[in-house]
Design a protein around this motif. Structure first.
Motif, PDB file in Angstrom:
ATOM      1  N   ILE A  44       0.996  -1.152   0.077  1.00 27.25           N
ATOM      2  CA  ILE A  44       0.234  -0.067  -0.144  1.00 27.25           C
ATOM      3  C   ILE A  44       0.685   1.273   0.174  1.00 27.25           C
ATOM      4  CG2 ILE A  44      -1.725   1.392   1.427  1.00 27.25           C
ATOM      5  CD1 ILE A  44      -2.866  -1.301   2.307  1.00 27.25           C
ATOM      6  N   ALA A  45       2.084   1.223   0.666  1.00 22.48           N
ATOM      7  CA  ALA A  45       3.000   2.389   0.852  1.00 22.48           C
ATOM      8  C   ALA A  45       3.598   2.554  -0.663  1.00 22.48           C
ATOM      9  CB  ALA A  45       3.886   2.030   1.835  1.00 22.48           C
ATOM     10  N   ASP A  63      17.886   8.740   8.985  1.00 20.57           N
ATOM     11  CA  ASP A  63      16.221   8.859   9.243  1.00 20.57           C
ATOM     12  C   ASP A  63      15.916   7.471   8.745  1.00 20.57           C
ATOM     13  OD1 ASP A  63      16.639  11.451   9.987  1.00 20.57           O
ATOM     14  OD2 ASP A  63      16.720  12.056   7.759  1.00 20.57           O
ATOM     15  N   TRP A  64      16.122   7.023   7.625  1.00 18.79           N
ATOM     16  CA  TRP A  64      16.087   5.614   7.155  1.00 18.79           C
ATOM     17  C   TRP A  64      16.345   4.492   8.127  1.00 18.79           C
ATOM     18  CZ3 TRP A  64      12.437   5.212   3.466  1.00 18.79           C
ATOM     19  CH2 TRP A  64      12.238   6.362   2.416  1.00 18.79           C
ATOM     20  N   LEU A  70      12.079   1.507  13.946  1.00 18.57           N
ATOM     21  CA  LEU A  70      10.617   1.786  14.238  1.00 18.57           C
ATOM     22  C   LEU A  70       9.735   0.741  13.546  1.00 18.57           C
ATOM     23  CD1 LEU A  70      10.476   5.574  14.051  1.00 18.57           C
ATOM     24  CD2 LEU A  70      10.307   4.194  16.293  1.00 18.57           C
ATOM     25  N   ALA A  71       9.984   0.429  12.404  1.00 20.72           N
ATOM     26  CA  ALA A  71       8.804  -0.461  11.722  1.00 20.72           C
ATOM     27  C   ALA A  71       9.233  -1.929  12.269  1.00 20.72           C
ATOM     28  CB  ALA A  71       9.226  -0.510  10.196  1.00 20.72           C
ATOM     29  N   GLY A 198       6.366   2.573   5.622  1.00 24.14           N
ATOM     30  CA  GLY A 198       5.985   1.575   5.066  1.00 24.14           C
ATOM     31  C   GLY A 198       6.674   1.180   4.003  1.00 24.14           C
ATOM     32  N   LEU A 199       7.736   1.798   3.488  1.00 23.53           N
ATOM     33  CA  LEU A 199       8.693   1.268   2.594  1.00 23.53           C
ATOM     34  C   LEU A 199       9.553   0.251   3.080  1.00 23.53           C
ATOM     35  CD1 LEU A 199       9.092   4.557   0.405  1.00 23.53           C
ATOM     36  CD2 LEU A 199       7.895   2.411  -0.267  1.00 23.53           C
TER      37      LEU A 199
END
Length: 336
Positions: A44-45, A63-64, A70-71, A198-199
């Motif tokens: 979906i992302a 950041d990535w 977090l994911a 999401g990615l």
């Protein structure tokens, strides 16, 4: 106010669906359910990433990496633990532990962090007492229902409760860290940050799903195809958990946050717990017994007590659990 309240209740009802998916697919092991849900979420992302491609290109390597952490912890690990806990111990107690007590658990964690005071301990202890009392009541009833069960079933129940506690720790860590990152990067929208998470979820979910399926092929459980013995039910379950339970739920929650004060929207988080419990007892085809209803009432009272205490804090006080969790939902899932 009415529209915001309706959206908040709808978000809780949609989020509650992810708690019953493991019961609807009991023959599917937890890893396949967890990775399947976030495989759908990552797909979906992808179109959203094209929409946000300019903003995503401005994110740095650090950041990535933070999005990846977090994911991995707040999404995949949490749901893996939750699905396992529900399959082992049923819906009621894991739901109360992993979801219902979360706002107060976040407040406790915030209090323990250096230089931060979410709520004075004197105001927090009554909430903790009510929540622990509610969990104890529900646990007592569930154990009574298992009194004639085998030793292995009791062992599974205990393991499920332990997994639910670890799941709660994951979601206690996640919204605090996620909110810290958002505050440190005010120029990044929650939509962009949601798409980034999401990615990074997609490749982890894809690899995890493939490994889980290959492992299941060796056990002779009927998983001759990646979609298992009931492919249609599995696809529908993953679609509901990944799209309806995540994306549409976040859409409703964002609308609620736009129309309601933070204190009031925070109280509506309880709808997620109540919805999950309602779905669980509906699947059992029974009305919650008096002891369980009393336990749920104590938990709700404890959460509302904490939120009310936060609402009476001075403006200088640091935000409590609902204020921390609000950006978590707007930033964890895809945006409007």
């Amino acid at each position: 106010m009415r529209w915001g309240t309706l959206c908040g209740v709808a978000a809780g009802a949609l989020w509650g669906l992810v708690f019953v998916v493991p019961l609807l697919l009991p023959d599917y092991p937890a890893p396949l359910l967890a990775f399947g849900r976030y495989l759908a979420f990552g797909l979906i992302a992808m179109p959203l990433a094209w929409w946000d491609r300019t903003a995503l290109a401005q994110l740095h390597r650090a950041d990535w990496l933070q999005a990846l952490r977090l994911a991995a912890i707040g999404s995949i690990t949490f749901y893996l633990l939750l699905t396992s806990a529900i399959q082992l111990a049923g819906v009621p107690l894991p739901t109360l532990i992993a979801s219902g007590a979360l706002p107060v658990a976040i407040a406790v964690a915030s209090n323990l962090r250096a230089g931060r005071a979410a709520l004075p301990w004197g105001q927090l202890f009554p909430s903790l007492g009510l929540i622990l009392g509610g969990i104890a009541l529900v646990n007592h009833h569930e154990l009574q229902a298992l009194q004639h069960s085998s030793a292995s079933q009791l062992q599974d129940y205990g393991l499920g409760i332990g997994l639910a506690l670890v799941a709660m720790l994951c979601w206690t860590w996640y919204p605090i860290r996620n909110a810290d990152w958002l505050r440190a990067h005010p120029g990044v929208s929650s939509r962009t940050w949601a798409t980034a998470q999401g990615l990074v979820t997609l490749p982890m979910a894809l690899v995890g799903f493939a490994i889980s399926w290959l492992w299941l092929q060796q056990d002779g459980l009927g998983f001759t195809t990646p979609l298992g013995p009931r492919p249609w039910e599995f696809v529908c379950g993953m679609f509901a958990a990944g799209l309806v339970g995540s994306w549409l739920g976040a859409l409703c929650w964002n609308a609620a946050c736009q129309h309601l004060p933070t204190t009031m929207s925070g109280q509506l988080i309880v709808c997620e717990t109540l919805s999950a419990l309602a779905y669980g007892f509906a699947l059992r085809q029974q009305f919650p017994p008096t002891e369980t209803v009393a336990g749920i009432a104590l938990l709700v009272a404890g959460v509302l007590w904490a939120l009310h205490s936060r609402g009476t804090q001075s403006p200088q006080a640091a935000p409590a659990a609902p204020a921390v969790r609000t950006p978590q939902h707007t930033a964890t899932h895809p945006p409007h």
